[in-house]
Design a protein around this motif. Sequence first.
Motif, PDB file in Angstrom:
ATOM      1  N   TRP A   1       0.828  -1.206   0.000  1.00 34.27           N
ATOM      2  CA  TRP A   1       0.000   0.000   0.000  1.00 34.27           C
ATOM      3  C   TRP A   1       0.863   1.257   0.000  1.00 34.27           C
ATOM      4  CZ3 TRP A   1      -4.144  -1.303   4.322  1.00 34.27           C
ATOM      5  CH2 TRP A   1      -4.992  -2.314   3.838  1.00 34.27           C
ATOM      6  N   TYR A   2       0.251   2.345  -0.477  1.00 31.04           N
ATOM      7  CA  TYR A   2       0.914   3.651  -0.494  1.00 31.04           C
ATOM      8  C   TYR A   2       1.353   4.037   0.916  1.00 31.04           C
ATOM      9  CZ  TYR A   2       0.974   8.713   0.178  1.00 31.04           C
ATOM     10  OH  TYR A   2       1.306   9.983   0.576  1.00 31.04           O
ATOM     11  N   GLY A   3       2.607   4.451   1.030  1.00 26.24           N
ATOM     12  CA  GLY A   3       3.124   4.976   2.289  1.00 26.24           C
ATOM     13  C   GLY A   3       3.528   3.938   3.313  1.00 26.24           C
ATOM     14  N   VAL A   4       3.352   2.662   2.995  1.00 28.53           N
ATOM     15  CA  VAL A   4       3.600   1.592   3.959  1.00 28.53           C
ATOM     16  C   VAL A   4       4.860   0.824   3.564  1.00 28.53           C
ATOM     17  CG1 VAL A   4       2.697  -0.514   5.012  1.00 28.53           C
ATOM     18  CG2 VAL A   4       1.142   1.380   4.460  1.00 28.53           C
ATOM     19  N   THR A   5       5.741   0.600   4.521  1.00 24.71           N
ATOM     20  CA  THR A   5       6.933  -0.210   4.304  1.00 24.71           C
ATOM     21  C   THR A   5       7.000  -1.289   5.374  1.00 24.71           C
ATOM     22  OG1 THR A   5       8.148   1.673   3.374  1.00 24.71           O
ATOM     23  CG2 THR A   5       9.443  -0.222   4.100  1.00 24.71           C
ATOM     24  N   CYS A   6       7.213  -2.535   4.940  1.00 29.87           N
ATOM     25  CA  CYS A   6       7.328  -3.655   5.867  1.00 29.87           C
ATOM     26  C   CYS A   6       8.774  -4.140   5.949  1.00 29.87           C
ATOM     27  CB  CYS A   6       6.434  -4.815   5.417  1.00 29.87           C
ATOM     28  SG  CYS A   6       4.658  -4.464   5.484  1.00 29.87           S
ATOM     29  N   ASN A   7       9.109  -4.727   7.064  1.00 27.61           N
ATOM     30  CA  ASN A   7      10.414  -5.344   7.222  1.00 27.61           C
ATOM     31  C   ASN A   7      10.534  -6.536   6.278  1.00 27.61           C
ATOM     32  OD1 ASN A   7      12.175  -7.578   8.596  1.00 27.61           O
ATOM     33  ND2 ASN A   7      12.842  -5.665   9.526  1.00 27.61           N
ATOM     34  N   ASP A   8      11.667  -6.663   5.593  1.00 28.63           N
ATOM     35  CA  ASP A   8      11.842  -7.718   4.596  1.00 28.63           C
ATOM     36  C   ASP A   8      11.829  -9.113   5.204  1.00 28.63           C
ATOM     37  OD1 ASP A   8      12.006  -5.880   2.544  1.00 28.63           O
ATOM     38  OD2 ASP A   8      14.192  -5.730   2.637  1.00 28.63           O
ATOM     39  N   THR A   9      12.155  -9.209   6.463  1.00 26.32           N
ATOM     40  CA  THR A   9      12.227 -10.519   7.116  1.00 26.32           C
ATOM     41  C   THR A   9      10.953 -10.851   7.876  1.00 26.32           C
ATOM     42  OG1 THR A   9      14.623 -10.293   7.338  1.00 26.32           O
ATOM     43  CG2 THR A   9      13.544 -11.940   8.716  1.00 26.32           C
ATOM     44  N   THR A  10      10.505  -9.913   8.703  1.00 28.24           N
ATOM     45  CA  THR A  10       9.341 -10.178   9.563  1.00 28.24           C
ATOM     46  C   THR A  10       8.021  -9.815   8.910  1.00 28.24           C
ATOM     47  OG1 THR A  10       9.404  -7.980  10.587  1.00 28.24           O
ATOM     48  CG2 THR A  10      10.778  -9.714  11.572  1.00 28.24           C
ATOM     49  N   ASN A  11       8.089  -8.930   7.871  1.00 33.79           N
ATOM     50  CA  ASN A  11       6.892  -8.426   7.185  1.00 33.79           C
ATOM     51  C   ASN A  11       5.995  -7.583   8.090  1.00 33.79           C
ATOM     52  OD1 ASN A  11       7.459  -9.764   4.634  1.00 33.79           O
ATOM     53  ND2 ASN A  11       6.940 -11.664   5.716  1.00 33.79           N
ATOM     54  N   LEU A  12       6.523  -7.121   9.192  1.00 32.25           N
ATOM     55  CA  LEU A  12       5.801  -6.191  10.058  1.00 32.25           C
ATOM     56  C   LEU A  12       5.953  -4.775   9.509  1.00 32.25           C
ATOM     57  CD1 LEU A  12       7.028  -7.684  13.440  1.00 32.25           C
ATOM     58  CD2 LEU A  12       4.645  -7.676  12.665  1.00 32.25           C
ATOM     59  N   VAL A  13       4.931  -3.955   9.664  1.00 36.56           N
ATOM     60  CA  VAL A  13       4.981  -2.567   9.201  1.00 36.56           C
ATOM     61  C   VAL A  13       5.952  -1.793  10.090  1.00 36.56           C
ATOM     62  CG1 VAL A  13       3.685  -0.433   8.877  1.00 36.56           C
ATOM     63  CG2 VAL A  13       2.649  -2.624   8.260  1.00 36.56           C
ATOM     64  N   ILE A  14       7.011  -1.241   9.481  1.00 32.97           N
ATOM     65  CA  ILE A  14       8.025  -0.522  10.252  1.00 32.97           C
ATOM     66  C   ILE A  14       8.116   0.952   9.852  1.00 32.97           C
ATOM     67  CG2 ILE A  14       9.430  -2.554  10.746  1.00 32.97           C
ATOM     68  CD1 ILE A  14      11.241  -1.681   8.385  1.00 32.97           C
ATOM     69  N   SER A  15       7.508   1.322   8.723  1.00 30.26           N
ATOM     70  CA  SER A  15       7.574   2.709   8.279  1.00 30.26           C
ATOM     71  C   SER A  15       6.231   3.106   7.676  1.00 30.26           C
ATOM     72  CB  SER A  15       8.694   2.893   7.248  1.00 30.26           C
ATOM     73  OG  SER A  15       8.735   4.230   6.780  1.00 30.26           O
ATOM     74  N   PHE A  16       5.784   4.321   8.014  1.00 34.88           N
ATOM     75  CA  PHE A  16       4.476   4.800   7.572  1.00 34.88           C
ATOM     76  C   PHE A  16       4.594   6.285   7.240  1.00 34.88           C
ATOM     77  CE2 PHE A  16      -0.123   5.802   8.941  1.00 34.88           C
ATOM     78  CZ  PHE A  16      -0.608   5.539   7.659  1.00 34.88           C
ATOM     79  N   THR A  17       4.423   6.634   5.970  1.00 32.84           N
ATOM     80  CA  THR A  17       4.558   8.008   5.495  1.00 32.84           C
ATOM     81  C   THR A  17       3.299   8.430   4.747  1.00 32.84           C
ATOM     82  OG1 THR A  17       6.973   7.890   5.282  1.00 32.84           O
ATOM     83  CG2 THR A  17       5.845   9.568   3.994  1.00 32.84           C
ATOM     84  N   ILE A  18       2.712   9.535   5.173  1.00 30.69           N
ATOM     85  CA  ILE A  18       1.538  10.080   4.491  1.00 30.69           C
ATOM     86  C   ILE A  18       1.803  11.540   4.140  1.00 30.69           C
ATOM     87  CG2 ILE A  18      -0.902  10.710   4.723  1.00 30.69           C
ATOM     88  CD1 ILE A  18      -0.476   7.739   4.399  1.00 30.69           C
ATOM     89  N   ILE A  19       1.624  11.873   2.870  1.00 29.89           N
ATOM     90  CA  ILE A  19       1.661  13.252   2.372  1.00 29.89           C
ATOM     91  C   ILE A  19       0.362  13.470   1.609  1.00 29.89           C
ATOM     92  CG2 ILE A  19       2.863  14.921   0.918  1.00 29.89           C
ATOM     93  CD1 ILE A  19       5.418  13.276   1.325  1.00 29.89           C
ATOM     94  N   SER A  20      -0.443  14.425   2.036  1.00 32.02           N
ATOM     95  CA  SER A  20      -1.756  14.592   1.412  1.00 32.02           C
ATOM     96  C   SER A  20      -2.248  16.019   1.588  1.00 32.02           C
ATOM     97  CB  SER A  20      -2.768  13.615   2.029  1.00 32.02           C
ATOM     98  OG  SER A  20      -4.063  13.871   1.551  1.00 32.02           O
ATOM     99  N   GLN A  21      -2.729  16.602   0.493  1.00 31.25           N
ATOM    100  CA  GLN A  21      -3.315  17.929   0.537  1.00 31.25           C
ATOM    101  C   GLN A  21      -4.810  17.889   0.854  1.00 31.25           C
ATOM    102  OE1 GLN A  21      -1.677  21.003   0.066  1.00 31.25           O
ATOM    103  NE2 GLN A  21       0.174  19.746   0.218  1.00 31.25           N
ATOM    104  N   THR A  22      -5.404  16.701   0.840  1.00 31.74           N
ATOM    105  CA  THR A  22      -6.860  16.607   0.957  1.00 31.74           C
ATOM    106  C   THR A  22      -7.337  15.884   2.211  1.00 31.74           C
ATOM    107  OG1 THR A  22      -6.871  14.566  -0.362  1.00 31.74           O
ATOM    108  CG2 THR A  22      -7.113  16.651  -1.550  1.00 31.74           C
ATOM    109  N   LEU A  23      -6.456  15.229   2.930  1.00 29.16           N
ATOM    110  CA  LEU A  23      -6.865  14.467   4.101  1.00 29.16           C
ATOM    111  C   LEU A  23      -7.410  15.406   5.178  1.00 29.16           C
ATOM    112  CD1 LEU A  23      -6.721  11.421   4.794  1.00 29.16           C
ATOM    113  CD2 LEU A  23      -4.659  11.943   6.106  1.00 29.16           C
TER     114      LEU A  23
END
Length: 336
Positions: free
Chosen positions: A58-80
């Motif tokens: 998904w957009y803005g989501v990064t998972c660890n390559d080994t554990t597949n847990l979400v470790i990074s979350f970035t949101i940039i939005s003019q409309t949120l």
Amino acid sequence: MLFLLPFLLFIFFPNLSQSTSSELCHPQDKAALLSFKHSFSNPNPFPSWDPLFDCCDWYGVTCNDTTNLVISFTIISQTLNGTIPPSISNLKHLQILRLHKIPNLVGQIPLEISKLSNLTSLTISWTNISGPLPSFLVNLKNLVFLDLSFNRLSGSIPPSLATLPFLRGIDLSRNQLTGQIPESFGHLPKTAEFPALVLSHNKLSGEIPSSLSNVNFSFIDISSNTLSGDASVFFGEGKATDTIVISRNHFEFDLSKVGFMHFLITLDISHNKIYGNIPKHITDAVFLQQLNVSYNRLCGEIPTGWKLRYRKDGWDNSSFFHNRCLCGVPLDIPCK
């Protein structure tokens, strides 16, 4: 006909079974992200966040390559539109959280942020977040970088922030913070090596703490406040600081008694009440590229023999304007 349903789904949606069966994202993380999404008033704020697909894609989501847990979350939005939802705390393994350039993000920084104990980098910037700078951020014991710039935060800076053991960069610029720089910032843990401190464009006041001389900062910008006192605490020949920007305050000290760092790149002390002369040994700063000492009370001859020549984007005669009695090149005022 029911027995044909799986076959028909496979024919018309060939990637469906593949995407669901090969999903790596943990269900708890996926539920947390969907809760985050549904907390906003927008009809569909993140179109790519399709529950049928792996949330690691998904957009803005990064998972660890080994554990597949979400470790990074970035949101940039003019409309949120909305506030930071408490569900953010359910991303328990998050190391990097970045909410940037979201002008319709309002409310205060929620207490749930403090539950993200694995965070090393927290950015909430260029939003309309308001309220106090929360002291509960001290619970983020692994935090290395804190960026809360370009918001509407008010009140004082919690002294307890200085106890974060690994903090190496803090940017609180472009807010409405008041009060003094905490004295505790001069007693940062030794594990917080060469920290960067950016507090510019606030409403900070009072004298600069003398304890700040204890810290070997890498970067200092406390410009555009109403701070006073002796800002020479940031200088010293043995320090590793490459940028000192203390302009547009009420600082008073004798520049001629200051030692300059060998690796200094940017020095802006303009629009203060700094006196004395410009010491000759400033020319030993061989990496100096930007200099501004204008609008002070300096006197004497401007040193010659700079290791680097004047740069168009670095400094010219305007960098020395409006001092009490400076003379010499590049000013058109000859020394007697």
